[in-house]
Design a protein around this motif. Structure first.
Motif, PDB file in Angstrom:
ATOM      1  N   GLN A   1       0.831  -1.204   0.000  1.00 19.64           N
ATOM      2  CA  GLN A   1       0.000   0.000   0.000  1.00 19.64           C
ATOM      3  C   GLN A   1       0.869   1.259   0.000  1.00 19.64           C
ATOM      4  O   GLN A   1       0.558   2.220  -0.689  1.00 19.64           O
ATOM      5  N   LEU A   2       1.980   1.232   0.742  1.00 20.03           N
ATOM      6  CA  LEU A   2       2.865   2.397   0.771  1.00 20.03           C
ATOM      7  C   LEU A   2       3.504   2.646  -0.588  1.00 20.03           C
ATOM      8  O   LEU A   2       3.672   3.799  -0.992  1.00 20.03           O
ATOM      9  N   ASN A   3       3.859   1.588  -1.309  1.00 15.72           N
ATOM     10  CA  ASN A   3       4.423   1.776  -2.644  1.00 15.72           C
ATOM     11  C   ASN A   3       3.394   2.380  -3.593  1.00 15.72           C
ATOM     12  O   ASN A   3       3.725   3.233  -4.416  1.00 15.72           O
TER      13      ASN A   3
ATOM     14  N   ILE B   1      13.241   5.809  -5.798  1.00 13.71           N
ATOM     15  CA  ILE B   1      14.189   5.570  -4.700  1.00 13.71           C
ATOM     16  C   ILE B   1      13.445   5.181  -3.424  1.00 13.71           C
ATOM     17  O   ILE B   1      13.849   4.272  -2.707  1.00 13.71           O
ATOM     18  N   THR B   2      12.333   5.846  -3.174  1.00 13.68           N
ATOM     19  CA  THR B   2      11.517   5.536  -1.995  1.00 13.68           C
ATOM     20  C   THR B   2      10.995   4.106  -2.063  1.00 13.68           C
ATOM     21  O   THR B   2      11.049   3.370  -1.079  1.00 13.68           O
TER      22      THR B   2
ATOM     23  N   THR C   1      14.035   1.677  -1.529  1.00 11.82           N
ATOM     24  CA  THR C   1      14.680   1.694  -0.207  1.00 11.82           C
ATOM     25  C   THR C   1      13.682   1.554   0.941  1.00 11.82           C
ATOM     26  O   THR C   1      14.097   1.292   2.072  1.00 11.82           O
ATOM     27  N   GLN C   2      12.402   1.781   0.657  1.00  8.77           N
ATOM     28  CA  GLN C   2      11.356   1.782   1.689  1.00  8.77           C
ATOM     29  C   GLN C   2      11.604   2.860   2.751  1.00  8.77           C
ATOM     30  O   GLN C   2      11.128   2.755   3.868  1.00  8.77           O
ATOM     31  N   ASN C   3      12.352   3.889   2.379  1.00  9.89           N
ATOM     32  CA  ASN C   3      12.608   5.030   3.257  1.00  9.89           C
ATOM     33  C   ASN C   3      11.727   6.171   2.748  1.00  9.89           C
ATOM     34  O   ASN C   3      11.974   6.715   1.670  1.00  9.89           O
TER      35      ASN C   3
END
Length: 174
Positions: free
Chosen positions: A3-5, A73-74, A77-79
């Motif tokens: 969901q975050l992606n 990049i997010t 990296t999941q940052n």
């Protein structure tokens, strides 16, 4: 894809929806409001250094590429901190579009999508706050740094807008 992606990749999409309104309507708006804008006693006339659509579109394309790179990049990296910082700045940009209609007292390119996207953006910001371990200080630093970065980018793009226009003119047959 988590969901975050999915949310991460909404940023370039929402950005372009907003900027399409500006790209499509900017020149027509400037022509139709030219005299009215000159009569206003404002420190700075909005979009005053954006005189043609292709030059403005180059600046938008650069912003889009950077936002897309940040989203990539997010995702890899999941940052989410840099992404959150820039998304916060984009949300402030939408708020400013809504606020700018008051001194102008009429439509300004980008205000319709700003009004439509603002609830979505605010929801995303608050939802991510519940998912990201941000302390109040980290949140303030993140938002300030994202806003500063976005302002510096916009300032640079507006500064070089005339160079974009000259470059385009070089491709135009005389």
């Amino acid at each position: 894809m988590t969901q975050l992606n999915t949310i991460t990749w909404l940023f370039p999409i929402l950005f372009m929806l907003h900027d399409f309104e500006e790209i499509i309507l900017l020149e027509a708006w400037q022509k139709s409001c030219k005299q009215d804008l000159k009569n206003k006693k404002l420190k700075r006339i909005i979009f005053s250094n954006c005189n043609n659509t292709p030059a403005f579109s180059i600046a938008v394309a650069i912003e889009f590429l950077l936002i897309s790179l940040i989203a990539l990049i997010t995702t890899l990296t999941q940052n989410y901190y840099v992404w959150y910082a820039l998304f916060f700045a984009f949300t402030l940009h939408l708020i400013l579009h809504c606020a700018i209609i008051f001194p102008y007292k009429h439509y300004v390119p980008g205000v319709i999508t700003a009004i439509l996207l603002l609830p979505i953006n605010i929801y995303i910001l608050f939802m991510l706050l519940s998912l990201l371990p941000l302390t109040p200080l980290a949140l303030i630093i993140t938002c300030l740094s994202g806003t500063t970065a976005m302002l510096l980018l916009l300032k640079a793009l507006h500064k070089y807008m005339h160079l974009f226009e000259l470059t385009i003119n070089n491709f135009t047959p005389q």
